[in-house]
Enzyme design. Structure first.
Site, PDB file in Angstrom:
ATOM      1  N   ARG A  52      10.055  50.253 -10.296  1.00 51.66           N
ATOM      2  CA  ARG A  52      10.704  48.996 -10.664  1.00 51.66           C
ATOM      3  C   ARG A  52      11.601  48.566  -9.513  1.00 51.66           C
ATOM      4  O   ARG A  52      11.835  49.335  -8.585  1.00 51.66           O
ATOM      5  CB  ARG A  52      11.455  49.079 -11.997  1.00 51.66           C
ATOM      6  CG  ARG A  52      11.867  50.417 -12.512  1.00 51.66           C
ATOM      7  CD  ARG A  52      12.973  51.063 -11.731  1.00 51.66           C
ATOM      8  NE  ARG A  52      14.093  50.148 -11.504  1.00 51.66           N
ATOM      9  CZ  ARG A  52      14.870  50.183 -10.452  1.00 51.66           C
ATOM     10  NH1 ARG A  52      14.669  51.089  -9.513  1.00 51.66           N
ATOM     11  NH2 ARG A  52      15.865  49.339 -10.319  1.00 51.66           N
ATOM     12  N   ALA A  54      12.206  44.586  -7.489  1.00 52.50           N
ATOM     13  CA  ALA A  54      11.273  43.592  -6.946  1.00 52.50           C
ATOM     14  C   ALA A  54      10.612  44.013  -5.628  1.00 52.50           C
ATOM     15  O   ALA A  54       9.377  43.946  -5.508  1.00 52.50           O
ATOM     16  CB  ALA A  54      11.983  42.247  -6.801  1.00 52.50           C
ATOM     17  N   ASP A 226      15.439  39.328  -8.346  1.00 55.39           N
ATOM     18  CA  ASP A 226      13.991  39.380  -8.557  1.00 55.39           C
ATOM     19  C   ASP A 226      13.317  38.078  -8.161  1.00 55.39           C
ATOM     20  O   ASP A 226      12.127  38.061  -7.863  1.00 55.39           O
ATOM     21  CB  ASP A 226      13.691  39.707 -10.020  1.00 55.39           C
ATOM     22  CG  ASP A 226      13.952  41.166 -10.332  1.00 55.39           C
ATOM     23  OD1 ASP A 226      12.992  41.947 -10.318  1.00 55.39           O
ATOM     24  OD2 ASP A 226      15.127  41.540 -10.544  1.00 55.39           O
ATOM     25  N   ASN A 236      17.886  37.852 -11.963  1.00 54.03           N
ATOM     26  CA  ASN A 236      18.100  39.276 -11.740  1.00 54.03           C
ATOM     27  C   ASN A 236      18.205  39.964 -13.093  1.00 54.03           C
ATOM     28  O   ASN A 236      18.139  39.323 -14.148  1.00 54.03           O
ATOM     29  CB  ASN A 236      19.361  39.507 -10.901  1.00 54.03           C
ATOM     30  CG  ASN A 236      19.463  40.931 -10.388  1.00 54.03           C
ATOM     31  OD1 ASN A 236      18.509  41.474  -9.838  1.00 54.03           O
ATOM     32  ND2 ASN A 236      20.608  41.564 -10.583  1.00 54.03           N
ATOM     33  N   LYS A 237      18.359  41.258 -13.076  1.00 54.03           N
ATOM     34  CA  LYS A 237      18.427  42.060 -14.292  1.00 54.03           C
ATOM     35  C   LYS A 237      19.403  41.450 -15.296  1.00 54.03           C
ATOM     36  O   LYS A 237      20.473  41.007 -14.936  1.00 54.03           O
ATOM     37  CB  LYS A 237      18.834  43.488 -13.935  1.00 54.03           C
ATOM     38  CG  LYS A 237      18.954  44.438 -15.123  1.00 54.03           C
ATOM     39  CD  LYS A 237      17.676  44.507 -15.950  1.00 54.03           C
ATOM     40  CE  LYS A 237      16.474  44.947 -15.156  1.00 54.03           C
ATOM     41  NZ  LYS A 237      15.227  44.943 -15.965  1.00 54.03           N
TER      42      LYS A 237
END
Length: 343
Positions: A52, A54, A226, A236-237
């Site tokens: 995991r 990007a 990402d 992003n997360k």
């Protein structure tokens, strides 16, 4: 032979025309390598979170594409299978398009290109780390979210790469790693990477960030990305947006660290970014143990979007984007193209 990371941590290896991925689902307690021999194997590993982050997903997809060429597979179908594995990380599509654009099914050429993508990512991370560290003051205290280190990239890291570089420069006093529910990448992975490099750090419950900031114990938030759109909005997360709001409220600085390949200039703003919705079970259970009432519904977006106006600087391998906007993003890409960088 795969590219070599300068950090102690390595998550992607290419050996004897096989792809090996460090299974990040079971770190930090076990270190198990998963062997991939086809594009289908690789797509499953990406979808199931064996790998995991990007940049790491893009590198892995490139190797998966090369694996299928070695098998004499249908490359159009290979592209489709790998592209379907994760919808939000633009590096995945960037890497696949770069492989496909070669216009060849020659396995040796495709393997060489995948290795180049891996090597370029490591070099980009080192440059990015130096650019990001250059704006860090002495004695800086940094909060970071999710995992953005060697495990999430080809090596060194994006946001964690900036932290590593600033630490090596003697600038970092303290790092705080947010736990990052529901997959706990901060607790399982970032904490482990920081420990490997003997960086002074503490783990923080996601819900405790606001109190930490209120007490004035952190100066910067540094995260990865990402996908970044043409105006500087960042996907992003999940949890990144709330950290950006908190940082702005408490007078802190907010940095995003990401390679040029994470930018999607075809999208004008973050409103156009597809947000992956993951299984409800990731929220209602932990490692198969049910923590919520049986069949209780849950909302589980994997990412959120942070508006550019909440971001002070984006660090890339080509330099820094201060006060990201459509104009400042375009200016960096124009400079990168003038310098002959792929962008």
């Amino acid at each position: 032979m795969s590219a070599q990371s300068p950090s102690r941590v390595n998550a992607i290896e290419w050996r004897n025309n096989r792809l090996y991925l460090l299974d990040q689902r079971i770190l930090p307690h076990e270190q198990v390598w998963i062997e991939c021999t086809s594009a289908a194997d690789t797509a499953i590993a990406i979808r199931d979170m064996v790998v995991r982050g990007a940049p790491a997903i893009g590198i892995t997809a490139a190797y998966g594409y090369a694996l299928e060429a070695l098998r004499g597979g249908d490359m159009t179908e290979t592209f489709r299978v790998l592209a379907a594995s994760r919808p939000t990380a633009v590096n995945l599509f960037w890497a696949l398009e770069r492989m496909a654009t070669l216009g060849t099914t020659d396995a040796a050429s495709l393997v060489a290109e995948a290795i180049r993508i891996h090597e370029e990512d490591i070099a980009a991370n080192l440059a990015m780390g130096n650019h990001g560290a250059s704006v860090m003051p002495e004695g800086v205290r940094i909060y970071t979210h999710c995992n953005t280190g060697a495990l999430a990239t080809g090596g060194h890291g994006t946001a964690l790469g900036v932290i590593r570089s600033a630490w090596n420069d003697g600038k970092v006093e303290q790092v705080y790693a947010g736990e990052t529910r529901p997959w706990l990448q901060g607790a399982r992975l970032t904490a482990w990477e920081l420990q490997q490099d003997n960086i002074t750090a503490s783990l923080v419950c996601d819900g405790a960030a606001a109190q930490l900031f209120r007490q004035g114990k952190a100066d910067w938030v540094i995260v990865g990305a990402d996908r970044i759109t043409a105006n500087g909005d960042v996907a992003n997360k999940i949890g990144t947006y709330s950290l950006a709001v908190l940082a702005r409220h408490h007078g802190m600085k907010f940095m995003v660290a990401a390679p040029l390949s994470t930018f999607d200039l075809s999208l004008s703003s973050g409103d156009q970014i597809p947000i992956e919705q993951r299984p409800m079970s990731e929220v209602t259970s932990i490692k198969g143990i049910q923590i919520a009432p049986h069949e209780f519904p849950a909302i589980n977006p994997s990412f959120d979007v942070t508006p550019a106006e909440l971001i002070d600087v984006i660090a890339t391998e080509a330099g820094l984007i201060h006060n990201p906007s459509k104009e400042t993003v375009a200016a960096l890409f124009a400079r990168a193209r003038a310098e002959g960088r792929q962008a």
